[in-house]
Design a protein around this motif. Structure first.
Motif, mmCIF file in Angstrom:
data_model
loop_
_atom_site.group_PDB
_atom_site.id
_atom_site.type_symbol
_atom_site.label_atom_id
_atom_site.label_comp_id
_atom_site.label_asym_id
_atom_site.label_seq_id
_atom_site.Cartn_x
_atom_site.Cartn_y
_atom_site.Cartn_z
ATOM 1 N N LEU A 120 0.851 -1.181 0.000
ATOM 2 C CA LEU A 120 0.000 0.000 0.000
ATOM 3 C C LEU A 120 0.890 1.235 0.000
ATOM 4 C CD1 LEU A 120 -1.330 -2.171 2.365
ATOM 5 C CD2 LEU A 120 -3.236 -0.778 1.652
ATOM 6 N N GLN A 121 0.622 2.144 -0.931
ATOM 7 C CA GLN A 121 1.328 3.426 -1.002
ATOM 8 C C GLN A 121 0.358 4.483 -0.485
ATOM 9 O OE1 GLN A 121 4.526 3.604 -1.806
ATOM 10 N NE2 GLN A 121 4.592 1.442 -2.375
ATOM 11 N N VAL A 122 0.823 5.243 0.495
ATOM 12 C CA VAL A 122 -0.023 6.228 1.159
ATOM 13 C C VAL A 122 0.557 7.616 0.932
ATOM 14 C CG1 VAL A 122 -0.957 6.962 3.387
ATOM 15 C CG2 VAL A 122 -0.654 4.519 2.906
ATOM 16 N N ALA A 123 -0.248 8.517 0.387
ATOM 17 C CA ALA A 123 0.220 9.880 0.108
ATOM 18 C C ALA A 123 0.286 10.735 1.369
ATOM 19 C CB ALA A 123 -0.676 10.546 -0.923
ATOM 20 N N ALA A 124 -0.597 10.471 2.339
ATOM 21 C CA ALA A 124 -0.670 11.338 3.520
ATOM 22 C C ALA A 124 -1.076 10.550 4.757
ATOM 23 C CB ALA A 124 -1.647 12.474 3.268
ATOM 24 N N ALA A 125 -0.133 9.812 5.331
ATOM 25 C CA ALA A 125 -0.393 9.076 6.567
ATOM 26 C C ALA A 125 -0.277 10.037 7.747
ATOM 27 C CB ALA A 125 0.608 7.936 6.730
ATOM 28 N N SER A 126 -1.232 9.979 8.647
ATOM 29 C CA SER A 126 -1.189 10.804 9.851
ATOM 30 C C SER A 126 -0.032 10.357 10.736
ATOM 31 C CB SER A 126 -2.505 10.659 10.618
ATOM 32 O OG SER A 126 -2.442 11.316 11.859
ATOM 33 N N ARG A 127 0.506 11.271 11.504
ATOM 34 C CA ARG A 127 1.539 10.916 12.475
ATOM 35 C C ARG A 127 0.919 10.467 13.800
ATOM 36 N NH1 ARG A 127 6.556 11.919 10.496
ATOM 37 N NH2 ARG A 127 6.690 13.424 8.804
#
Length: 143
Positions: free
Chosen positions: A18-25
């Motif tokens: 899975l490629q995630v553009a905007a993962a939360s911290r």
């Protein structure tokens, strides 16, 4: 959503990435009965928004766990891959999938805290939301 970063994650066998553009911290903990049954304990999860690309989707099984959400898993190794809100296509991924990026996260909130069994507690100071508070805060408007 809190500060974000680009991330990639994969299942145990490597069939699904899975490629995630905007993962939360922020990694959040869900104590609802479905999450605990799905994973054997609370789900520690990361909001990844809607910009998620799945490579190896032919290896992904999907279960409609409610009218509004699906849970995805690798059909080959059984790894839990995502919780997806169907109406808005929002992905929430288990924090453990980001094994090489664990230092990016901090524990943000605990939801369904009124469903948490008494045999465990997290030491972290977090926002704690009951089931009613979760639905009041996150449920889409009816109309």
């Amino acid at each position: 959503m809190s500060e974000t970063f680009k991330a990639s994650a994969n299942c145990l066998c490597g069939a699904v990435t899975l490629q995630v553009a905007a993962a939360s911290r922020e990694a959040d903990a869900c104590h609802c009965g479905m999450c605990r049954k799905w994973g054997g304990g609370p789900l520690l999860a990361v909001d990844c928004g809607t910009d998620v690309t799945i490579d190896g989707s032919d290896h992904v099984g999907v279960f409609d766990s409610s009218d509004w959400a699906q849970r995805g898993f690798c059909r080959d190794c059984g790894t839990h891959l995502f919780y997806r809100l169907k109406e808005v296509n929002q992905y929430v991924l288990p924090a453990g999938l980001f094994a090489d990026q664990q230092d990016q996260f901090h524990l943000g909130q605990q939801i369904f805290i009124d469903h948490k069994p008494a045999f465990y507690d997290f030491a972290n100071q977090t926002e704690n939301l009951t089931e009613a508070e979760v639905f009041a805060k996150y449920a889409p408007p009816q109309g």
